[in-house]
Design an enzyme around this catalytic site. Structure first.
Site: not given
Ligand code: CMP
Length: 322
Positions: A192, A239, A267, A273, A287, A297, A300
């Site tokens: 990202k 979000f 993963r 996450t 992460r 984070n 992805h």
């Molecule tokens: P990713 O694994 O790319 O898939 C969905 C994305 O949404 C996740 O990483 C984060 O960047 C974002 N995300 C998921 N849950 C939350 C949350 N509770 N608050 C803020 N961002 C989130």
């Protein structure tokens, strides 16, 4: 060859795809792109050439002396790169041993191989194929028994006329056999924007250390349309707006990573996450080490094989990954 068919045709947003015209159509091109973006990527490559071979521990031996044979494999300097334990179906055995189908011993082999779980191992060490074959000794059990130090003699079982250990004959066979039991998978991985700015070399090093092949790579800013498409399951969440902004604030590194079990392994390497959770349960994960917070984070990855296929196609079009 794994061709990703254009099953999404018509659903793609052509406008956003016009940004993606520099699609590379070969792994070689991906390597050139990689060298361009990450000149240090291969610097630490060691000369030591580990090779891989396939080993099978047949059901009777596995049941009777698993710990002993596993210890012996480790003592002989092999590392276990991958393993799975499965009860093979008749179809799988016939396919795997199709060249042996007309041999006298085939019914006994089939019976043995379907009688319980087989342990399937990808073994690595220098010269793995020849070394493992050498240790096994002759294929026919009677001949193997003439060399009492061969593994097939040492690990013969009274209840079966079939040798209890398999090894690939040549490096070509090893590749085919490994592919048979551990098929290559592809996943879409994104570094990202914030992490691409601060930590991309460190993250790429982790990708390399984990043994992924980078089949495609490009560095460019995702559009809001593309991010919305990627994250359509999150639409409406609190979000979502912030996610759109953070994912479009600068260039991302977008890759197709290939490896056996690639979706799950990427993963695992990303970690949970939420980086706070990642630090607790998976401190070596990307992460845990490079994420700012749950939103930014660092990386992805696709959640499933199907999603990987769809998103790879969305980003890279119809491609021949292999
Ligand atoms: P990713 O694994 O790319 O898939 C969905 C994305 O949404 C996740 O990483 C984060 O960047 C974002 N995300 C998921 N849950 C939350 C949350 N509770 N608050 C803020 N961002 C989130």
């Amino acid at each position: 060859m794994a061709t990703i068919k254009n099953s999404l045709e018509g659903t793609m947003e052509t406008e956003s795809l016009s940004n993606l015209c520099d699609v590379q159509d070969s792994v070689e091109e991906a390597s050139r792109q990689l060298a361009f973006f990450f000149p240090n990527f291969d610097k630490n490559k060691t000369d030591q050439k580990a090779e891989r071979t396939l080993a099978l521990i047949r059901p009777s031996l596995l049941k009777e002396r698993r710990d002993s044979i596993m210890q012996r494999i480790r003592d002989d300097g092999f590392e276990i790169a991958m393993q799975k334990e499965i009860i093979l179906s008749e179809k799988q055995v016939c396919e795997f041993y199709k060249e042996h189908k007309n041999e006298d011993y085939f019914p006994a082999l089939l019976e043995q191989m379907t009688s319980g779980p087989t342990l399937i191992l990808a073994l690595t060490r220098e010269n793995a194929v020849a070394h493992w074959r050498g240790l096994l000794g002759p294929t026919a059990l009677e001949e193997a028994k003439e060399d009492p130090n061969s593994l097939r003699a040492l690990y013969a079982v009274d209840s079966s006329p079939i040798n209890q250990l398999h090894g690939s004959s040549t490096t070509d066979d090893a590749q085919k056999e490994l592919e048979f039991f551990f098929p290559q998978e592809h996943t879409l991985a994104v570094i990202k924007p914030a992490a691409a700015k601060e930590h991309k070399d460190d993250i790429m090093q982790k990708v390399k250390d984990a043994g992924f092949t980078i089949s495609k790579i490009k560095e460019e800013a995702l559009t809001r349309d593309m991010v919305a498409h990627f994250y359509k399951d999150h639409e409406g969440k609190s979000f979502f707006g912030d996610l759109l902004s953070s994912m479009t604030e600068g260039p991302s590194v977008i890759m197709v990573l290939s490896k056996e079990n690639a979706v799950e392994e990427w993963r695992q390497l990303m970690g949970p996450t939420d980086p706070e959770e990642a630090k607790n349960i998976s401190p070596e994960s990307i992460r845990a080490q490079f994420a700012q917070d749950i939103l930014s984070n660092a990386v992805h990855g696709s959640s499933t094989k199907q999603q990987a296929l769809e998103n790879i196609q969305y980003i890279f079009g119809e491609i021949d990954i292999d």
